[in-house]
Design a protein around this motif. Structure first.
Motif, mmCIF file in Angstrom:
data_model
loop_
_atom_site.group_PDB
_atom_site.id
_atom_site.type_symbol
_atom_site.label_atom_id
_atom_site.label_comp_id
_atom_site.label_asym_id
_atom_site.label_seq_id
_atom_site.Cartn_x
_atom_site.Cartn_y
_atom_site.Cartn_z
ATOM 1 N N ASP A 1 1.041 -1.130 -0.614
ATOM 2 C CA ASP A 1 -0.350 -0.106 -0.293
ATOM 3 C C ASP A 1 0.368 1.059 -0.010
ATOM 4 N N ARG A 2 0.285 2.236 -0.186
ATOM 5 C CA ARG A 2 1.525 3.578 -0.343
ATOM 6 C C ARG A 2 0.819 4.101 0.835
ATOM 7 N N LEU A 3 1.855 4.461 1.712
ATOM 8 C CA LEU A 3 1.959 5.330 3.040
ATOM 9 C C LEU A 3 1.080 6.493 3.224
ATOM 10 N N PRO A 4 0.245 6.760 4.583
ATOM 11 C CA PRO A 4 -0.110 8.366 4.116
ATOM 12 C C PRO A 4 0.841 8.861 4.616
ATOM 13 N N GLN A 5 -0.025 10.597 4.394
ATOM 14 C CA GLN A 5 0.736 10.997 5.235
ATOM 15 C C GLN A 5 0.656 11.704 6.705
ATOM 16 N N GLN A 6 -0.748 11.571 7.103
ATOM 17 C CA GLN A 6 -1.646 11.705 7.800
ATOM 18 C C GLN A 6 -2.009 10.160 8.386
ATOM 19 N N PRO A 7 -2.444 10.190 9.855
ATOM 20 C CA PRO A 7 -2.766 8.980 10.411
ATOM 21 C C PRO A 7 -3.624 8.843 9.508
ATOM 22 N N GLU A 8 -4.299 7.320 9.135
ATOM 23 C CA GLU A 8 -6.023 7.577 8.264
ATOM 24 C C GLU A 8 -6.142 5.502 8.544
ATOM 25 N N ILE A 9 -7.180 5.220 8.049
ATOM 26 C CA ILE A 9 -7.314 4.206 7.963
ATOM 27 C C ILE A 9 -6.581 3.633 6.473
ATOM 28 N N ARG A 10 -5.962 2.209 6.623
ATOM 29 C CA ARG A 10 -5.155 1.725 5.999
ATOM 30 C C ARG A 10 -6.583 0.050 5.285
ATOM 31 N N GLN A 11 -6.786 0.375 3.857
ATOM 32 C CA GLN A 11 -7.660 -0.368 3.110
ATOM 33 C C GLN A 11 -7.008 -1.765 2.952
ATOM 34 N N GLY A 12 -5.845 -1.876 2.736
ATOM 35 C CA GLY A 12 -5.239 -2.635 2.726
ATOM 36 C C GLY A 12 -4.566 -3.963 4.281
ATOM 37 N N VAL A 13 -4.502 -2.967 5.646
ATOM 38 C CA VAL A 13 -5.148 -3.620 6.649
ATOM 39 C C VAL A 13 -6.165 -3.885 7.180
ATOM 40 N N PRO A 14 -6.966 -5.501 7.782
ATOM 41 C CA PRO A 14 -8.323 -5.660 7.958
ATOM 42 C C PRO A 14 -8.019 -5.062 9.613
ATOM 43 N N GLN A 15 -6.958 -4.877 10.145
ATOM 44 C CA GLN A 15 -7.221 -4.896 12.207
ATOM 45 C C GLN A 15 -7.449 -3.486 12.142
ATOM 46 N N ALA A 16 -7.597 -2.338 11.104
ATOM 47 C CA ALA A 16 -7.113 -1.492 11.064
ATOM 48 C C ALA A 16 -8.080 -0.680 12.116
ATOM 49 N N ASN A 17 -9.560 -0.579 11.686
ATOM 50 C CA ASN A 17 -10.408 -0.304 12.784
ATOM 51 C C ASN A 17 -10.599 -0.728 14.268
ATOM 52 N N HIS A 18 -9.686 -1.404 14.579
ATOM 53 C CA HIS A 18 -9.473 -1.870 15.646
ATOM 54 C C HIS A 18 -9.119 -1.416 16.606
ATOM 55 N N VAL A 19 -9.113 -1.167 18.621
ATOM 56 C CA VAL A 19 -8.882 -0.256 18.833
ATOM 57 C C VAL A 19 -7.735 -0.584 19.685
ATOM 58 N N ARG A 20 -6.579 -0.409 20.141
ATOM 59 C CA ARG A 20 -5.255 -0.792 20.247
ATOM 60 C C ARG A 20 -4.811 0.174 21.189
ATOM 61 N N ALA A 21 -3.977 -0.295 22.755
ATOM 62 C CA ALA A 21 -3.191 0.762 23.392
ATOM 63 C C ALA A 21 -1.999 -0.568 23.739
ATOM 64 N N LEU A 22 -1.139 0.461 23.686
ATOM 65 C CA LEU A 22 0.038 0.249 24.121
ATOM 66 C C LEU A 22 0.296 0.549 25.776
ATOM 67 N N LEU A 23 0.510 -1.553 26.248
ATOM 68 C CA LEU A 23 1.204 -1.197 28.029
ATOM 69 C C LEU A 23 1.894 -0.941 27.961
ATOM 70 N N THR A 24 2.679 -0.653 29.377
ATOM 71 C CA THR A 24 3.863 0.182 29.759
ATOM 72 C C THR A 24 4.984 -0.921 29.560
ATOM 73 N N GLN A 25 5.213 -2.284 29.692
ATOM 74 C CA GLN A 25 6.201 -2.322 28.916
ATOM 75 C C GLN A 25 6.611 -2.523 27.683
ATOM 76 N N GLY A 26 5.360 -2.485 26.807
ATOM 77 C CA GLY A 26 5.586 -2.234 25.550
ATOM 78 C C GLY A 26 6.439 -0.429 25.421
ATOM 79 N N TYR A 27 5.441 0.253 25.554
ATOM 80 C CA TYR A 27 5.898 1.719 26.413
ATOM 81 C C TYR A 27 7.725 1.482 25.949
ATOM 82 N N ARG A 28 7.728 0.593 26.856
ATOM 83 C CA ARG A 28 9.607 1.208 27.037
ATOM 84 C C ARG A 28 10.284 0.250 26.200
ATOM 85 N N ILE A 29 9.897 -0.731 25.413
ATOM 86 C CA ILE A 29 10.520 -0.763 24.188
ATOM 87 C C ILE A 29 10.409 0.104 23.307
#
Length: 97
Positions: free
Chosen positions: A46-74
């Motif tokens: 896919d062509r990557l967008p300049q701004q954050p947006e849902i990409r058609q080629g990413v099936p999980q793009a509409n899912h909510v995400r959270a970055l937990l503490t260890q992920g943030y640290r990494i």
């Protein structure tokens, strides 16, 4: 020797890593591989967008995400200052206590 064969030879010798997909896993993989290979190529269909947006080629793009503490640290270790950049781009910040 053709350029393609030279490229393949370098790849086989550990000089060049190829990562398929520029999702979170692909980007993190590429970041880690940069420390171990002379060259890292990221392949994305896919062509990557300049701004954050849902990409058609990413099936999980509409899912909510959270970055937990260890992920943030990494991420902060791999990409110093990423929190400020994410917040500036509109990502909400949640403190887990």
């Amino acid at each position: 020797m053709s350029k393609l064969m030279e490229a393949q030879q370098k790849t086989c010798n550990g000089n060049h890593a190829i990562v398929i997909g520029s999702g979170m896993a692909g980007l993190l993989s590429a970041r880690i591989l940069v420390e171990h290979f002379e060259r890292v190529t990221l392949v994305e269909r896919d062509r990557l967008p300049q701004q954050p947006e849902i990409r058609q080629g990413v099936p999980q793009a509409n899912h909510v995400r959270a970055l937990l503490t260890q992920g943030y640290r990494i991420l902060e270790e791999l990409f110093p200052g990423i929190e400020e950049k994410l917040i500036a781009a509109g990502a909400p910040s949640i403190l887990f206590g």
